[in-house]
Design a protein around this motif. Structure first.
Motif, PDB file in Angstrom:
ATOM      1  N   ALA A   1      33.838  44.463  51.010  1.00 41.33           N
ATOM      2  CA  ALA A   1      34.991  44.991  52.095  1.00 41.33           C
ATOM      3  C   ALA A   1      35.216  46.431  51.837  1.00 41.33           C
ATOM      4  N   ASN A   2      34.583  46.812  50.665  1.00 47.32           N
ATOM      5  CA  ASN A   2      34.648  48.293  50.337  1.00 47.32           C
ATOM      6  C   ASN A   2      36.069  48.522  50.097  1.00 47.32           C
ATOM      7  N   ILE A   3      36.720  47.845  49.205  1.00 44.18           N
ATOM      8  CA  ILE A   3      38.393  47.983  48.763  1.00 44.18           C
ATOM      9  C   ILE A   3      38.167  48.654  47.477  1.00 44.18           C
ATOM     10  N   LYS A   4      38.687  49.660  47.393  1.00 45.92           N
ATOM     11  CA  LYS A   4      38.469  50.332  45.889  1.00 45.92           C
ATOM     12  C   LYS A   4      39.364  49.904  44.855  1.00 45.92           C
ATOM     13  N   LYS A   5      40.446  49.417  45.185  1.00 43.35           N
ATOM     14  CA  LYS A   5      41.440  48.971  44.137  1.00 43.35           C
ATOM     15  C   LYS A   5      40.561  47.865  43.399  1.00 43.35           C
ATOM     16  N   LYS A   6      41.123  48.081  42.030  1.00 41.91           N
ATOM     17  CA  LYS A   6      40.904  46.959  41.029  1.00 41.91           C
ATOM     18  C   LYS A   6      41.587  45.695  41.038  1.00 41.91           C
ATOM     19  N   ILE A   7      41.159  44.660  41.732  1.00 46.63           N
ATOM     20  CA  ILE A   7      41.753  43.576  41.968  1.00 46.63           C
ATOM     21  C   ILE A   7      41.152  42.261  41.238  1.00 46.63           C
ATOM     22  N   SER A   8      42.052  41.515  41.175  1.00 46.37           N
ATOM     23  CA  SER A   8      41.840  40.229  40.454  1.00 46.37           C
ATOM     24  C   SER A   8      42.432  38.888  41.262  1.00 46.37           C
ATOM     25  N   PRO A   9      42.357  37.799  40.787  1.00 51.54           N
ATOM     26  CA  PRO A   9      43.027  36.633  41.227  1.00 51.54           C
ATOM     27  C   PRO A   9      44.538  36.883  41.457  1.00 51.54           C
ATOM     28  N   HIS A  10      45.197  37.505  40.267  1.00 53.20           N
ATOM     29  CA  HIS A  10      46.469  37.885  39.979  1.00 53.20           C
ATOM     30  C   HIS A  10      47.010  38.524  41.098  1.00 53.20           C
ATOM     31  N   THR A  11      46.096  39.759  41.765  1.00 49.07           N
ATOM     32  CA  THR A  11      46.503  40.654  42.898  1.00 49.07           C
ATOM     33  C   THR A  11      47.126  39.765  44.109  1.00 49.07           C
ATOM     34  N   PHE A  12      46.400  38.560  44.292  1.00 51.09           N
ATOM     35  CA  PHE A  12      46.923  38.048  45.568  1.00 51.09           C
ATOM     36  C   PHE A  12      48.377  37.282  45.180  1.00 51.09           C
ATOM     37  N   ARG A  13      48.713  36.996  43.873  1.00 50.69           N
ATOM     38  CA  ARG A  13      50.118  36.481  43.549  1.00 50.69           C
ATOM     39  C   ARG A  13      50.969  37.588  43.836  1.00 50.69           C
ATOM     40  N   HIS A  14      50.784  38.843  43.147  1.00 48.36           N
ATOM     41  CA  HIS A  14      51.632  39.592  43.424  1.00 48.36           C
ATOM     42  C   HIS A  14      51.874  40.165  44.943  1.00 48.36           C
ATOM     43  N   SER A  15      50.775  40.140  45.751  1.00 46.98           N
ATOM     44  CA  SER A  15      51.021  40.413  46.984  1.00 46.98           C
ATOM     45  C   SER A  15      51.755  39.339  47.912  1.00 46.98           C
ATOM     46  N   PHE A  16      51.606  38.128  47.429  1.00 42.35           N
ATOM     47  CA  PHE A  16      52.349  36.795  47.881  1.00 42.35           C
ATOM     48  C   PHE A  16      53.961  37.184  47.851  1.00 42.35           C
ATOM     49  N   ALA A  17      54.114  37.674  46.233  1.00 42.63           N
ATOM     50  CA  ALA A  17      55.451  37.779  45.975  1.00 42.63           C
ATOM     51  C   ALA A  17      56.280  38.973  46.890  1.00 42.63           C
ATOM     52  N   THR A  18      55.534  40.196  46.822  1.00 43.63           N
ATOM     53  CA  THR A  18      55.727  41.402  47.523  1.00 43.63           C
ATOM     54  C   THR A  18      56.198  41.304  48.896  1.00 43.63           C
ATOM     55  N   HIS A  19      54.834  40.730  49.666  1.00 43.63           N
ATOM     56  CA  HIS A  19      55.308  40.333  50.951  1.00 43.63           C
ATOM     57  C   HIS A  19      56.398  39.625  51.596  1.00 43.63           C
TER      58      HIS A  19
END
Length: 298
Positions: free
Chosen positions: A235-253
């Protein structure tokens, strides 16, 4: 008592009496084993019951030459827990770590993905394959329910209460919590079950595990990391992401859209509200917009 015996007993205590997960126990063991290795390397013969503050200070000084402040703080925390255990068991009268201060470190804010980036990842999935259908369901669940990767791979079909719109999640320390799940996320899990999982040959002992690999066995944590990193590259996403990134995104959103912090705490399974409060610091511009919109004096 030698180091090997003390470390083994410490690990059993963490696992059985404190109920910590395997990965957490292993990390604590590694902290103490680093000290043991240092003593062996420098031929310092001293037991865990007799080691002095000075000897530990020398070890930490040596360790700090090749480790950042966060790693040092993590090591000191692990050693403190080890010596706390020895005091608790009446094997030592004191904890030598109480006189050793951990380096001050700034609070690291978790990385998050925007909704657009999440859609980019999902669009990168090849839905023509069975693994693609499974991976879409996995990412929808990680983001839709804020699960830890260990919670995801251990999720069972018997944990799904779709009629009630909840799933039963087994978190750290085998603590269970019910997490709400949206109809949107349920749809993709059911598609995976109906069209992919129900047609697999399932290995013995894995009949109740929700997400399976091609051999019909439970997915590993490492496999989830691999899937996500592969999709991020695609997807050409440059951020270093992991499964935990989705958890953080869930809470932040959720927070950005007005959700109550206590409710987010319960859904994430955080014991302390302080852990959840890190999300309050993620988007200062959003907080500014909130006060401008709702405060009567603006």
């Amino acid at each position: 008592m030698n180091w090997s015996a003390a470390i083994k007993d410490f690990a059993n205590y963490l696992k059985i009496e404190r109920g910590l997960q395997h990965n957490t126990v292993v990390n604590y063991q590694l902290d103490v084993e680093k000290l043991q290795q240092y003593l062996d390397d420098f031929k310092i013969e001293v037991s865990p019951l007799k080691i002095s503050v000075e000897a530990i200070r020398e070890f930490i000084y040596d360790f700090s030459k090749s480790a950042n402040a966060r790693s040092q703080a993590r090591l000191i925390s692990g050693l403190k827990s080890f010596f706390d255990y020895l005091v608790f068991e009446d094997l030592r009268e004191d904890n030598p770590m109480v006189l050793i201060e951990a380096p001050k470190i700034g609070r690291k804010l978790p990385d998050t993905l925007s909704l657009k980036e999440i859609d980019q990842l999902l669009d990168a999935i090849d839905l023509s394959s069975g693994q693609g259908q499974r991976n879409k369901a996995i990412i929808e669940l990680l983001y839709g329910c804020g699960l830890r990767v260990s919670e995801l791979v251990n999720l069972r079909i018997s944990d799904l209460y779709f009629e009630e719109s909840f799933i039963n999640v087994v978190g750290k320390g085998d603590k269970q919590r019910f997490v709400p799940i949206s109809d949107y996320t349920i749809k993709y899990i059911e598609l995976y079950q109906k069209h992919i999982r129900n047609h697999q040959q399932i290995a013995a002992g894995h009949e109740d595990i929700l997400f399976l690999n091609r051999r019909g066995k439970q997915l590993s944590r490492a496999m989830i990391f691999t899937v996500i990193r592969t999709l991020a590259n695609k997807a050409n996403i440059k951020k270093k992401i992991s499964p935990h990134t989705f958890r953080h995104s869930f809470a932040t959103h959720l927070l950005e859209n007005g959700a109550d912090l206590r409710a987010i705490q319960q859904m994430l399974g955080h014991e302390s509200i302080t852990t959840t409060e890190v999300y309050m610091h993620l988007n200062q511009s959003h907080l500014r917009e909130t006060i401008e919109k709702f405060h009567p004096r603006t």
